[in-house]
Motif scaffolding. Structure first.
Motif, PDB file in Angstrom:
ATOM      1  N   ALA A 111     -77.924  49.972 -54.382  1.00 55.13           N
ATOM      2  CA  ALA A 111     -76.710  50.449 -53.704  1.00 55.13           C
ATOM      3  C   ALA A 111     -75.509  49.590 -54.074  1.00 55.13           C
ATOM      4  N   TYR A 112     -75.697  48.269 -54.136  1.00 55.95           N
ATOM      5  CA  TYR A 112     -74.605  47.396 -54.570  1.00 55.95           C
ATOM      6  C   TYR A 112     -74.108  47.816 -55.951  1.00 55.95           C
ATOM      7  N   GLY A 113     -75.061  47.967 -56.875  1.00 52.77           N
ATOM      8  CA  GLY A 113     -74.695  48.244 -58.257  1.00 52.77           C
ATOM      9  C   GLY A 113     -74.006  49.581 -58.430  1.00 52.77           C
ATOM     10  N   LEU A 114     -74.540  50.611 -57.785  1.00 50.35           N
ATOM     11  CA  LEU A 114     -73.959  51.941 -57.947  1.00 50.35           C
ATOM     12  C   LEU A 114     -72.599  52.027 -57.258  1.00 50.35           C
ATOM     13  N   ALA A 115     -72.476  51.407 -56.089  1.00 54.39           N
ATOM     14  CA  ALA A 115     -71.188  51.411 -55.390  1.00 54.39           C
ATOM     15  C   ALA A 115     -70.138  50.649 -56.192  1.00 54.39           C
ATOM     16  N   ALA A 116     -70.504  49.483 -56.717  1.00 50.37           N
ATOM     17  CA  ALA A 116     -69.555  48.697 -57.511  1.00 50.37           C
ATOM     18  C   ALA A 116     -69.142  49.453 -58.763  1.00 50.37           C
ATOM     19  N   ALA A 117     -70.104  50.110 -59.408  1.00 50.42           N
ATOM     20  CA  ALA A 117     -69.791  50.876 -60.614  1.00 50.42           C
ATOM     21  C   ALA A 117     -68.836  52.023 -60.299  1.00 50.42           C
ATOM     22  N   MET A 118     -69.035  52.668 -59.155  1.00 41.31           N
ATOM     23  CA  MET A 118     -68.166  53.780 -58.782  1.00 41.31           C
ATOM     24  C   MET A 118     -66.766  53.284 -58.422  1.00 41.31           C
ATOM     25  N   ILE A 119     -66.687  52.200 -57.657  1.00 41.81           N
ATOM     26  CA  ILE A 119     -65.385  51.666 -57.257  1.00 41.81           C
ATOM     27  C   ILE A 119     -64.576  51.245 -58.476  1.00 41.81           C
TER      28      ILE A 119
END
Length: 219
Positions: A111-119
């Protein structure tokens, strides 16, 4: 087991690339980057597709008119010399929460990785989006740590793009896990009360690459 390319789902994922681009809007312009991860043929095809797009729409301001020729030449060169880079692939996936050989996959780290990538996907890290991601993440995921997300956002260039990452995650997450991270991204996008056209398009691409069961998403 090696991951498959998130685009063709056939060849081994073995390289990644970052490509700068410029878009002109008469009196304004935008400079950004596109990230591609996959097998060499698919990444090369994506690079040349982006070069072709820039050759059409990358001219419509004075600054873009000056910069775009250099970026086009770089793009053609980058695609031509693209080579395998498994070490960079492993590093990018590890940054996004996917350890080597999928050992000990942690949905919170994913979740950290996907959220950071999206942001960071549009090249801008906006405080409101980060605050929303932290607030929503703490609600959805037990053990969510704001500092872990903030650390990833300090080095966004190390992350794969969210669409490519989603295609890799589809190979290792089960349906409830895929749904959980997708719901998280949906909540981040809608945290300001509306989902922009760009956010909606990105979510649709992520949804497609995650290969989510439509019945689960609609539930």
């Amino acid at each position: 087991m090696p991951h498959r390319c998130p685009t063709c789902q056939e060849r081994e994922l073995d390289t990644l690339a970052t490509l700068p681009y410029v878009r002109g809007f008469l009196i304004a312009y935008q400079i950004g980057t596109k990230k591609f991860i996959g097998c060499r043929p698919c990444v090369r095809k994506s690079i040349f597709k982006e070069v072709g797009l820039s050759a059409v729409v990358g001219w419509f301001s004075i600054t873009a008119l000056i910069i775009n020729p250099f970026l086009l030449v770089y793009g053609v060169f980058r695609g031509a010399v693209l080579s395998p880079d498994p070490a960079a692939v492993r590093k990018a996936l590890a940054e996004a929460g996917l350890p080597p050989d999928d050992a000990g996959v942690d949905i919170v780290h994913i979740a950290y990785g996907l959220a950071a990538a999206m942001i960071a996907a549009d090249g801008k890290i906006e405080r409101d989006e980060v605050s929303a991601a932290i607030r929503i993440g703490a609600t959805l995921f037990e053990g969510f740590e704001a500092d872990a997300l903030l650390r990833l956002l300090q080095r966004p260039k190390d992350l794969p793009d969210p669409v490519g990452l989603a295609g890799v995650l589809a190979q290792v997450l089960d349906e409830p896990q895929k749904l959980a991270v997708y719901r998280y991204l949906e909540a981040i996008a809608g945290a300001d009360g509306e989902v922009s056209a760009d956010e909606a398009a990105l979510l649709q691409c992520v949804h497609s690459r995650l290969a989510l069961d439509p019945q689960l998403v609609a539930a």
